[in-house]
Design an enzyme around this catalytic site. Structure first.
Site, mmCIF file in Angstrom:
data_model
loop_
_atom_site.group_PDB
_atom_site.id
_atom_site.type_symbol
_atom_site.label_atom_id
_atom_site.label_comp_id
_atom_site.label_asym_id
_atom_site.label_seq_id
_atom_site.Cartn_x
_atom_site.Cartn_y
_atom_site.Cartn_z
ATOM 1 N N HIS A 68 0.584 -1.193 -0.244
ATOM 2 C CA HIS A 68 -0.423 -0.103 0.383
ATOM 3 C C HIS A 68 1.320 0.954 -0.151
ATOM 4 O O HIS A 68 1.331 1.852 0.895
ATOM 5 C CB HIS A 68 -1.083 0.150 1.075
ATOM 6 C CG HIS A 68 -1.763 1.129 1.189
ATOM 7 N ND1 HIS A 68 -3.514 0.588 1.112
ATOM 8 C CD2 HIS A 68 -2.142 2.397 1.659
ATOM 9 C CE1 HIS A 68 -3.872 1.932 0.621
ATOM 10 N NE2 HIS A 68 -2.869 2.740 1.340
ATOM 11 N N TYR A 198 -8.268 10.316 5.123
ATOM 12 C CA TYR A 198 -7.418 11.802 5.982
ATOM 13 C C TYR A 198 -8.283 12.667 5.744
ATOM 14 O O TYR A 198 -8.331 13.836 4.379
ATOM 15 C CB TYR A 198 -5.873 12.164 6.557
ATOM 16 C CG TYR A 198 -5.263 10.563 7.405
ATOM 17 C CD1 TYR A 198 -5.317 10.554 7.644
ATOM 18 C CD2 TYR A 198 -4.157 10.879 5.737
ATOM 19 C CE1 TYR A 198 -4.410 9.335 8.931
ATOM 20 C CE2 TYR A 198 -3.420 9.720 5.788
ATOM 21 C CZ TYR A 198 -3.387 9.159 7.367
ATOM 22 O OH TYR A 198 -2.483 8.494 7.919
ATOM 23 N N PRO A 290 -2.006 6.512 17.477
ATOM 24 C CA PRO A 290 -2.487 5.546 16.425
ATOM 25 C C PRO A 290 -2.184 7.026 15.780
ATOM 26 O O PRO A 290 -2.129 5.937 14.371
ATOM 27 C CB PRO A 290 -3.762 4.595 16.529
ATOM 28 C CG PRO A 290 -4.440 5.397 17.637
ATOM 29 C CD PRO A 290 -3.671 6.213 18.642
ATOM 30 N N LYS A 294 2.779 3.988 14.457
ATOM 31 C CA LYS A 294 4.166 3.669 14.429
ATOM 32 C C LYS A 294 3.973 2.050 15.554
ATOM 33 O O LYS A 294 5.200 1.437 15.741
ATOM 34 C CB LYS A 294 4.941 4.392 14.923
ATOM 35 C CG LYS A 294 4.884 5.718 13.904
ATOM 36 C CD LYS A 294 5.908 5.927 13.260
ATOM 37 C CE LYS A 294 6.007 6.548 11.942
ATOM 38 N NZ LYS A 294 6.081 5.999 10.842
ATOM 39 N N TYR A 385 6.537 9.066 7.095
ATOM 40 C CA TYR A 385 5.176 8.183 7.059
ATOM 41 C C TYR A 385 5.435 6.770 7.375
ATOM 42 O O TYR A 385 4.660 6.552 8.417
ATOM 43 C CB TYR A 385 4.198 8.758 5.743
ATOM 44 C CG TYR A 385 2.637 8.288 6.506
ATOM 45 C CD1 TYR A 385 2.296 8.646 6.919
ATOM 46 C CD2 TYR A 385 2.809 7.435 4.948
ATOM 47 C CE1 TYR A 385 0.575 8.011 7.431
ATOM 48 C CE2 TYR A 385 0.926 6.812 5.021
ATOM 49 C CZ TYR A 385 -0.098 7.451 6.088
ATOM 50 O OH TYR A 385 -0.760 6.641 6.105
#
Ligand code: RFL
Length: 388
Positions: A68, A198, A290, A294, A385
């Site tokens: 992804h 997002y 979250p 990570k 990221y």
């Protein structure tokens, strides 16, 4: 060696110790069924895949994980997508549910002859400041037992016995509550978009993360202290539809909500990650919100670092790496914390309508605009990221 907890940290550590011929037992409070079905993380960083691969622990990830690399931001002003495999270090995530990773790691550990006790709750780690620590354990019927070791690895999460057993003042705890809560839900519904979503909306943040072709995790920012019971399925879908701007960008794929929980976005870091013969790993070492996915990645990375250091110490009488364990992991942890903190400020409006909140909100919009338009900023984002 006694390892507390059979999450990603404890199971990676257990597998690596076993392979190096170091005797170890894993003590796990929950049942096997529970640890194999507990749905949590799903986005594994490229480095996590490499750690698992170089230790021969990635068969399930390779066959069932899905690559992804795109995230989509939906804001008050625009919609834009970032393909982070074309930015930064050019790395991707592998989407693989944590419970499947745990199931794989457990099967490999048992196949290799590993010893694990389920429904064995560590009550306390005793004498950790010496060289003969021991763990006080209680089984499901409340029967006590004792496990002695040279070292104890606390991989038992934030509320585990390892943290509790460290005397006050021996370790510093840095803690921050970010003042933001998310309702996290798992829907038995296929993902609604081919990206992590997002959505930044005046009603609050909403997030979309694929888990499997049949299940999707969604997040809705909610008032701190909200009860998950206040969110029946219809309310969740209505709110997601509004915040994800489904009318403009495409309908969401509905399905039953099979898990809902409210998570307060909090961070904490213990420093150092060692008290005598007791080492802290994963969520026991540091809790990370979250917002940047990570936690499981840090847990796997730290477990590998600790395993190598323990092997040096126990088989070559070389304690140098073990002495460096805390500092080495803290460098990764603080970098992940910094990025996660940045994500929180990217995704949420400052509460209130006073001058400070309005000022902070303009900064947030400028941050998003910079991410939308600046290749340099996008490279930085991508590197952090998907990296740990
Ligand atoms: P775990 O997985 O919590 O495992 C700890 C184990 O210890 C056991 N235990 C005890 N055993 C014996 N005695 C005691 N006294 C014990 N107390 C506890 C527990 O039963 C458990 O089996 O810790 P570990 O191994 O450190 O792994 C950490 C990760 O689980 C965690 O950081 C992630 O799930 C965080 N996280 C995510 N991380 C990612 O890298 N990517 C993601 O996409 C991601 N999504 C998430 C997440 C966490 C979430 N929650 C829980 C807020 C999504 C969510 C919703």
């Amino acid at each position: 060696m006694v390892v507390l907890g059979a999450g990603p940290a404890g199971l990676v550590l257990g597998n690596l110790l076993l392979r190096s011929g170091i005797g170890c037992v894993i003590l796990e409070r929950a049942t096997r069924e529970h640890v194999q079905t507990r749905a949590r993380a799903g986005f594994l960083a490229a480095n996590t895949a490499r750690v698992l691969a170089r230790n021969g622990l990635d068969a399930g990830l390779r066959s069932r994980g899905r690559e992804h690399s795109v995230c989509e931001f939906r804001t008050e002003d625009a919609r834009f997508r970032l393909d982070y495999s074309r930015l930064g270090q050019g790395e991707r995530h592998t989407v693989y549910p944590q419970q499947e990773l745990v199931t794989d790691l457990l099967a490999q550990y048992l196949d290799a002859g590993g010893q694990i006790l389920f429904e064995a709750e560590a009550v306390a780690v005793r004498d950790a400041d010496g060289t003969r620590p021991w763990v006080e354990v209680r089984d499901a019927d409340g029967r006590p037992s004792r496990w002695d070791a040279r070292y104890v690895a606390g991989c038992d999460g934030r509320h585990g016995a390892a943290r509790r057993s460290i005397p006050p003042g021996a370790v510093r705890r840095h803690h921050r509550n970010h003042g933001v809560s998310w309702l996290g839900v798992l829907a038995e519904a296929p993902p609604s978009l081919d990206a992590v979503g997002y959505a930044l909306h005046p009603r609050g943040f909403a997030g979309h993360m694929a888990r499997t072709p049949e299940t999707t995790r969604y997040y809705l920012q909610c008032a701190p202290g909200t009860s998950p019971d206040a969110w029946p399925d219809d309310r969740i879908w209505d709110e997601l539809t509004v915040r994800m701007r489904a009318a403009d960008y495409g309908a969401l794929r509905h399905g039953p909500i099979v898990q809902r929980a409210v998570v307060d976005l909090e961070s904490d870091v213990l420093e150092p990650l060692r008290h005598g013969s007791l080492f802290l790993v994963g969520d026991a070492a540091s809790l990370i919100s979250p917002s940047a996915a990570k936690g499981a990645n840090l847990a796997v990375l730290e477990a590998e670092i600790l395993a190598r250091a323990l092997v040096d110490d126990l088989t070559k009488a070389d304690p140098e790496s073990l002495n460096r364990y805390s500092a080495q992991c803290l460098a990764y942890i603080w970098r992940a914390q910094e990025f996660s903190h940045w994500m929180i400020r990217l995704l949420h409006r400052a509460p209130g309508t006073d001058d400070e909140a309005l000022f902070q909100d303009q900064l947030r919009r400028a941050r998003i605009e910079s991410l939308r338009t600046s290749r340099t900023h996008q490279d930085w984002f991508a590197e952090n990221y998907v990296g740990v």
